[in-house]
Design a protein around this motif. Structure first.
Motif, PDB file in Angstrom:
ATOM      1  N   GLY A   9       0.784  -1.228   0.000  1.00 32.94           N
ATOM      2  CA  GLY A   9       0.000   0.000   0.000  1.00 32.94           C
ATOM      3  C   GLY A   9       0.816   1.278   0.000  1.00 32.94           C
ATOM      4  N   ALA A  10       2.117   1.194  -0.253  1.00 37.30           N
ATOM      5  CA  ALA A  10       2.926   2.415  -0.303  1.00 37.30           C
ATOM      6  C   ALA A  10       2.547   3.247  -1.528  1.00 37.30           C
ATOM      7  N   ASP A  11       3.182   4.391  -1.659  1.00 34.52           N
ATOM      8  CA  ASP A  11       2.921   5.281  -2.781  1.00 34.52           C
ATOM      9  C   ASP A  11       3.845   4.846  -3.929  1.00 34.52           C
ATOM     10  N   PHE A  12       3.265   4.206  -4.945  1.00 36.18           N
ATOM     11  CA  PHE A  12       4.076   3.579  -5.992  1.00 36.18           C
ATOM     12  C   PHE A  12       4.023   4.355  -7.293  1.00 36.18           C
ATOM     13  N   ARG A  13       5.052   4.144  -8.095  1.00 38.10           N
ATOM     14  CA  ARG A  13       5.051   4.681  -9.456  1.00 38.10           C
ATOM     15  C   ARG A  13       5.976   3.825 -10.314  1.00 38.10           C
ATOM     16  N   PHE A  14       5.450   3.354 -11.450  1.00 37.49           N
ATOM     17  CA  PHE A  14       6.294   2.646 -12.410  1.00 37.49           C
ATOM     18  C   PHE A  14       6.204   3.368 -13.740  1.00 37.49           C
ATOM     19  N   GLU A  15       7.355   3.785 -14.253  1.00 37.43           N
ATOM     20  CA  GLU A  15       7.361   4.418 -15.571  1.00 37.43           C
ATOM     21  C   GLU A  15       8.361   3.712 -16.461  1.00 37.43           C
ATOM     22  N   LYS A  29      13.119  12.497 -11.039  1.00 35.55           N
ATOM     23  CA  LYS A  29      12.509  13.739 -10.541  1.00 35.55           C
ATOM     24  C   LYS A  29      10.990  13.571 -10.422  1.00 35.55           C
ATOM     25  N   ARG A  30      10.391  13.013 -11.431  1.00 40.30           N
ATOM     26  CA  ARG A  30       8.943  12.808 -11.406  1.00 40.30           C
ATOM     27  C   ARG A  30       8.530  11.848 -10.309  1.00 40.30           C
ATOM     28  N   ALA A  31       9.340  10.808 -10.107  1.00 43.73           N
ATOM     29  CA  ALA A  31       9.019   9.849  -9.047  1.00 43.73           C
ATOM     30  C   ALA A  31       9.011  10.544  -7.696  1.00 43.73           C
ATOM     31  N   VAL A  32      10.012  11.382  -7.449  1.00 42.49           N
ATOM     32  CA  VAL A  32      10.113  12.050  -6.147  1.00 42.49           C
ATOM     33  C   VAL A  32       8.982  13.067  -5.975  1.00 42.49           C
ATOM     34  N   LEU A  33       8.667  13.776  -7.055  1.00 45.10           N
ATOM     35  CA  LEU A  33       7.569  14.745  -6.977  1.00 45.10           C
ATOM     36  C   LEU A  33       6.221  14.043  -6.821  1.00 45.10           C
ATOM     37  N   GLY A  34       6.142  12.822  -7.338  1.00 45.55           N
ATOM     38  CA  GLY A  34       4.872  12.096  -7.292  1.00 45.55           C
ATOM     39  C   GLY A  34       3.874  12.672  -8.270  1.00 45.55           C
ATOM     40  N   ALA A  35       4.370  13.315  -9.317  1.00 43.44           N
ATOM     41  CA  ALA A  35       3.464  13.913 -10.307  1.00 43.44           C
ATOM     42  C   ALA A  35       4.100  13.863 -11.683  1.00 43.44           C
TER      43      ALA A  35
END
Ligand SMILES: Cc1cc2nc3c(=O)[nH]c(=O)nc-3n(C[C@H](O)[C@H](O)[C@H](O)COP(=O)(O)OP(=O)(O)OC[C@H]3O[C@@H](n4cnc5c(N)ncnc54)[C@H](O)[C@@H]3O)c2cc1C
Ligand code: FES
Ligand code: FES
Lengths: 211, 330
Positions: free
Chosen positions: B229-235, B324-330
Motif C-alpha cells: 500500500g505504499a505510494d508507488f510509481r512505475f514508468e 525527478k517525477r518519481a520524487v515529486l509524485g506527479a
C-alpha cells in the motif's frame, strides 16, 4: 478470409482423394511438402528427440482443434503454428515473424490468445485450440467479428486479419461490451503492416454493438 | 518454409518439482528450464542455444498461483503468468507497482504465457550477444557493443564491467523496490535470496544474469508486507508501447509520514546489467518533503555517476527526469 467449413481432418496425400479442388490441391502440396522438407530439416532432431526415459513426452498425441479431436505425430521441438499449418492443413493461422513480434499466428488456447509460433505443441495436448477456421458457425454464417471486419473494410492486404479476428473474438468472449480503449489494448499484440488499426477497432466496436 | 526448426531436444513435462529437479540435476550442463518460453524459444530458433534436454515447468501445480503470507505479504509462484499477476486483486491493491510493471511487459499474448519467473531469469537482449557472436558474455574476449563504431543505443550507462548489456526485465526493478525475496530450490535444498542480490554483476560472473546455477529452480517470489500500500510509481520509456523493451524504466516506492518521506526505494531498469537501486538518492530524499527542489536534487544525484556510450547519452536526461517525477509524485 477462409471458408467457414472445417477442413479435412487428415493430411491430404494424392492417393487419398480422386476429385481435387484447387484448395485441396494446395493444401495437399503444403502438407506433403512439409513432410519432405520437415524430415530433411529435423533429420538429426527426430532421432535424437525420441524420449530416452520415462517422463519425456510421447510423440503421438491428440489435439482438440475447433472442437475436433485429431491424432498427430508431433516432435518435442515443434511449434503449434507448424502443427496447425503443415500437419493439420489449417493454414488460416499465418506465420509472419515466427518470433512473437507480429501476432499473425494468434490462436485461442482455452479462450485465451497465444502466439502459435512460440507455443510448443506438446503444451496444448489437453487444451481446446481455436483457430480462425473455427470461429464461424457450422452453417457458414460468419462470426460477428468477421462480418464486422468486412463491413468496416478493416483488412487491407489481409495478412494480419486472422490474428486480429482471434484477438477480437477472445476479447468479446471475456468482455462483450468493451470500451474502444479496452479493444485497443486487446488488439495491441497484433501488428498490421498496412496500418489499418482504426478500421479493425471500428470492426470490434461494431461487433460488440451487434452482439 | 519451416523457419522454426529448432534443433532436437528431449522434452520433459514433469508434474512435481522434485522430478523436475531430478531431471535437471541428472542432465546438468545439457538441460534447460522452460517456463513461458518467450525468451527460450528465441534462443532455440536462432540455434545459439541447443540444449539436449528441456524441462517444461508448466505442469507443476506447486509453482503456480498467488497466496497470502504472514505479515501482510504475498508469495507468487514462479510460473504465475504476467497476465494473472497484473489482474490479481491483491497484487493490484497492495503491490500495484508490480502489477503496473507486469502490465508493461511485451504484448498481451506474451503476458498470457510469459511467467514472472521467466521474466526475472531472462537473458539480456544485447543484440550482438543474442546474434551469437563470441563476446565476453559468450566466453570470448571482446565487447562488440562498446567498440567505437558499435550501435549501443539500448546499452548501459552505469557500472559496465567489460560487458555493457542491460537488465531487460520490467518486473525486476519493481521486485527490488519491494524488497522481494527469491525462493530457490535445487538438489541441495532450498535457499532464499533478496531480490537485490539475485541479479549478477558482470564483474562477478559475466556469463550469468542471475545467481542461479544449473540445477536451480526459482520456486516463488515473496513480497514482504513492509511495502504494501505504499505510494508507488512505475514508468517505462520504450520506442513503442507494445513489444519493445524498456530504454529506461523507474520503479519507485515511497512511504510517507504526513508530508515527509519516511522511506523510499528508487530502482532503474535497462540502464545497467542489474536493476540499479539508487541508494544515494533514497538517502537524499528520506526525511524531506516532495518539493520541486528536492526532486531536482534527486534527479541530478541519480545521474552523477552515469557514463554513457556513443549512442545512449539520451538515457541520462531520461533517468534524471523520471527520478525527478518519481520524487515529486506527479
Ligand atoms: C517480442 C518480445 C518482446 C518482449 N518484451 C519484453 C518487455 O517489454 N519487457 C520484459 O520484461 N520482457 C520482455 N520480453 C522478454 C520475455 O520473453 C518475457 O518477459 C517473459 O516474461 C519471459 O518469461 P517466460 O516464462 O516466457 O520465459 P522462458 O523463456 O520460459 O524463461 C526465460 C529464462 O528463464 C529461465 N527460467 C524460467 N523460469 C525459471 C524458473 N522458475 N527457475 C529457473 N529458471 C527459470 C529459463 O531457463 C530461461 O533461461 C519480450 C520477449 C519477446 C519475445
Ligand atoms: S508469427 Fe507468431 S507473432 Fe509473428
Ligand atoms: S491488413 Fe495488411 S497487415 Fe494488416
Amino acid at each position: 478470409m477462409n471458408p467457414p467449413h472445417s477442413p479435412p481432418t487428415t493430411v491430404l496425400l494424392p492417393e487419398t482423394r480422386a476429385n481435387w479442388s484447387r484448395r485441396d490441391f494446395i493444401k495437399g502440396v503444403i502438407a506433403s511438402g512439409a513432410t519432405v522438407s520437415g524430415l530433411s530439416y529435423f533429420g538429426a532432431g527426430c532421432a535424437q528427440s525420441l524420449p530416452a526415459q520415462a517422463g519425456g513426452v510421447e510423440r503421438l498425441l491428440s489435439l482438440t482443434v475447433n472442437g475436433q479431436t485429431r491424432r498427430v505425430d508431433v516432435l518435442p521441438n515443434e511449434t503449434l503454428a507448424t502443427t496447425l499449418r503443415y500437419k493439420l492443413g489449417l493454414t488460416g493461422t499465418k506465420l509472419g515473424c515466427d518470433r512473437a513480434e507480429c501476432g499473425a499466428c494468434t490462436v485461442l488456447i482455452d479462450d485465451v490468445t497465444h502466439y502459435a509460433c512460440s507455443t510448443l505443441t506438446h503444451r496444448v495436448r489437453d487444451r481446446e485450440i481455436t483457430t480462425v477456421e473455427g470461429v464461424a458457425a457450422a452453417d457458414g454464417t460468419l462470426h460477428p467479428v468477421q462480418q464486422a471486419f468486412i463491413d468496416e473494410l478493416a483488412p487491407q492486404c489481409g495478412f494480419c486479419t486472422p490474428g486480429q479476428v482471434m484477438s477480437a473474438v477472445a476479447l468479446l468472449r471475456a468482455n462483450p461490451s468493451p470500451t474502444r480503449e479496452e479493444a485497443r489494448q486487446a488488439l495491441a499484440g497484433n501488428l498490421c503492416r498496412c496500418g489499418a488499426y482504426d478500421h479493425y477497432l471500428n470492426g470490434v466496436m461494431r461487433a460488440a454493438r451487434g452482439a | 518454409m519451416l523457419k522454426d526448426a529448432m534443433t532436437g531436444f528431449e522434452l520433459y513435462r514433469p508434474t512435481d518439482l522434485d522430478t523436475a529437479i531430478d531431471i535437471l540435476t541428472r542432465h546438468r550442463g545439457n538441460a534447460w528450464v522452460l517456463a513461458g518460453g518467450y525468451d527460450s524459444l528465441d534462443w532455440f530458433k536462432e540455434r545459439v542455444r541447443t540444449p539436449g534436454v528441456v524441462v517444461d515447468l508448466e505442469g507443476i501445480e506447486e509453482l503456480r498461483g498467488i497466496r497470502e503470507i504472514d505479515g501482510g505479504g504475498l508469495e507468487i509462484g514462479a510460473t504465475t503468468t504476467l497476465t494473472d499477476l497484473e489482474r490479481h486483486p491483491q497484487v493490484r491493491g497492495r503491490f500495484g507497482l508490480l502489477a503496473d510493471a507486469a502490465r508493461r511487459v511485451a504484448s498481451p499474448q506474451i503476458r498470457n504465457a510469459g511467467t514472472l519467473g521467466g521474466n526475472v531469469c531472462q537473458d539480456t537482449r544485447c543484440w550482438y550477444y543474442r546474434y551469437g557472436v563470441s563476446c565476453y558474455r559468450a566466453g570470448g574476449n571482446t565487447c562488440y557493443a562498446a567498440a567505437p563504431e558499435a550501435m549501443n543505443r539500448e546499452h548501459a550507462i552505469y557500472g559496465a564491467s567489460r560487458c555493457v548489456a542491460v537488465s531487460p526485465s520490467d518486473t525486476a526493478p519493481a521486485l527490488v523496490a519491494l524488497d522481494a525475496e527469491m525462493v530457490v530450490r535445487s538438489a541441495r535444498g532450498e535457499r532464499v535470496i533478496e531480490a537485490g542480490d539475485f541479479f549478477m554483476e558482470p564483474s562477478v560472473d559475466i556469463r550469468r544474469m542471475t545467481v542461479l546455477e544449473p540445477g536451480d529452480v526459482l520456486v516463488s517470489i515473496r513480497l514482504p508486507g513492509r511495502w504494501a500500500g505504499a505510494d508507488f510509481r512505475f514508468e517505462k520509456v520504450a520506442d513503442r508501447a507494445t513489444w519493445d523493451f524498456a530504454l529506461v524504466s523507474v520503479a519507485s516506492a515511497f512511504r510517507m509520514d504526513g508530508a515527509t518521506i519516511a522511506d523510499a526505494r528508487i530502482v532503474c531498469g535497462a540502464v545497467q546489467c542489474v536493476p540499479r537501486r539508487l541508494r544515494s538518492v533514497e538517502r537524499r530524499v528520506a526525511g524531506q518533503t516532495r518539493t520541486e527542489e528536492v526532486a531536482l536534487a534527486a534527479g541530478a544525484l541519480a545521474v552523477a555517476d552515469a557514463e554513457p556510450l556513443a549512442f545512449n547519452g539520451y538515457k541520462v536526461p531520461l533517468v534524471q527526469n523520471l527520478v525527478k517525477r518519481a520524487v515529486l509524485g506527479a
